[in-house]
Design an enzyme around this catalytic site. Sequence first.
Site, short mmCIF file in Angstrom:
data_model
loop_
_atom_site.label_atom_id
_atom_site.label_comp_id
_atom_site.label_asym_id
_atom_site.label_seq_id
_atom_site.Cartn_x
_atom_site.Cartn_y
_atom_site.Cartn_z
N ASP A 140 20.55 -32.39 29.40
CA ASP A 140 20.89 -33.08 30.40
C ASP A 140 22.63 -31.76 31.19
O ASP A 140 23.81 -32.18 30.82
CB ASP A 140 21.44 -34.53 30.30
CG ASP A 140 21.97 -35.30 31.31
OD1 ASP A 140 22.27 -34.64 32.32
OD2 ASP A 140 22.22 -36.70 31.51
N HIS A 141 22.09 -31.56 31.91
CA HIS A 141 22.90 -30.26 32.60
C HIS A 141 23.61 -30.37 34.34
O HIS A 141 22.46 -30.94 34.75
CB HIS A 141 22.68 -28.79 32.45
CG HIS A 141 22.85 -28.68 30.99
ND1 HIS A 141 23.94 -27.06 31.63
CD2 HIS A 141 23.21 -28.41 30.21
CE1 HIS A 141 24.26 -27.28 29.86
NE2 HIS A 141 23.97 -27.93 29.10
N GLY A 178 31.09 -34.10 25.46
CA GLY A 178 30.02 -33.12 26.89
C GLY A 178 30.91 -31.76 26.90
O GLY A 178 31.37 -31.03 26.52
N GLU A 179 30.80 -31.27 27.96
CA GLU A 179 30.44 -29.96 28.78
C GLU A 179 31.29 -30.06 30.28
O GLU A 179 31.08 -30.73 30.92
CB GLU A 179 29.86 -28.78 28.40
CG GLU A 179 29.41 -28.10 26.64
CD GLU A 179 27.99 -29.05 27.43
OE1 GLU A 179 27.22 -29.56 28.12
OE2 GLU A 179 27.56 -28.83 25.98
N ASN A 239 29.44 -29.23 32.76
CA ASN A 239 28.69 -29.82 33.98
C ASN A 239 29.80 -31.16 34.45
O ASN A 239 29.10 -31.82 35.56
CB ASN A 239 27.25 -30.66 32.64
CG ASN A 239 26.94 -29.52 32.26
OD1 ASN A 239 26.66 -28.74 33.10
ND2 ASN A 239 26.57 -28.92 30.83
N GLY A 282 33.18 -31.31 14.63
CA GLY A 282 33.86 -30.99 13.32
C GLY A 282 33.90 -32.39 13.20
O GLY A 282 33.81 -33.86 12.91
N THR A 319 24.10 -28.50 16.40
CA THR A 319 23.53 -27.18 17.25
C THR A 319 24.31 -25.42 16.12
O THR A 319 23.62 -24.42 16.28
CB THR A 319 23.71 -26.53 18.24
OG1 THR A 319 25.34 -26.61 18.13
CG2 THR A 319 23.70 -27.67 19.45
N LYS A 334 25.16 -26.65 9.84
CA LYS A 334 26.27 -26.43 8.64
C LYS A 334 26.18 -27.51 8.05
O LYS A 334 25.90 -28.60 8.13
CB LYS A 334 27.54 -25.85 9.38
CG LYS A 334 28.25 -25.24 9.80
CD LYS A 334 29.20 -24.94 11.26
CE LYS A 334 29.80 -24.19 12.03
NZ LYS A 334 31.36 -23.80 13.05
#
Length: 327
Positions: A37-38, A106-107, A110, A174, A191, A194
């Site tokens: 969703d970008h 979020g990023e 975007n 994290g 993603t 780990k």
Amino acid sequence: MVRIGYTMMTEQAGPRELVDHVVRAEEAGFDFSVTSDHYFPWLRSQGHSPYAWSVLGAAAQATSRIPLMTYVTCPSFRYHPAVIAQKAATMQLLSEGRFRLGLGSGENLNEHVVGGGWPSVDVRHEMLEEAVEIIRALFQGGHVNHRGTHFDVESARLWDLPQEAPPIGIAVSGEKSCALAGRLGDLVIATEPKAGLLEAFDRHGGAGKPRVGQLPVCYDPDRDTAVKRAHSQFRWFGSGWKVNSELPHPDSFEAATQFVTPDDVAEAIPCGDDPEAFVDAVRPYAEAGFTEIALVQIGGESQPAYLDWSEKTLLPALRDAFGSPAS
């Protein structure tokens, strides 16, 4: 037993093509699908970024079996959480119960488009937690009023509610996000393979809940072509989430990855047409404890050939290696 998914990557194909691809993925036998969703692509070479929720609505009508999921939506900046709740409820109805709502903090890439700056990760986690509270309250029906630290809701109500609310997945990178996901999520999203992320998720209440990973791959009969495409479109992937969440523009990712070589990419992403290389790339996720793994085929124009190859070769190899789900 691992479920294998297909990714509709909005950064690398237009809306009609994305729907065509997920229809073919359903036919090929993928167990589920996810959708990015970008507002921007990661790199200019990817070249696309249609509105994911319109694509999802069309996909719900064009398919009949394959589950759909956002991977992931940020409910804190471009979208108000009350609007996310409405969209998710509608998607659950359109898909007849096949939708899961994947959420994340979020990023900048975007979310910067609406202004307001980009707060620290601690603040973004606070906003995500408050957003999930609002969404769940609206999923329960009735009018919702909310006066919070980051969001206000004024007498909101969802008038079209599914019998079962969409499960909510929360993306983690994290300890703090794992704690949030364990408390508030119905599943966890990551993603990177780990095991520590899943262990932290379990410690905070996530034990027994689904865990969904994602892995980029680049099929092509010619391995050199696959490596070249992966380097052109996906060299940003290895930067890690602490970097990827902060950069504001595709040009920033161009600069940050200018010294990443094709060999670097080929070491991290399976390229070519050897199914065993793809199986080997999936194995760390399975061993870490992921129950679902969504593959991302790099390159919009390569999807039809990849989906044909997946049906005939890749999915059987993955079933042999990791088992086949009961349904």
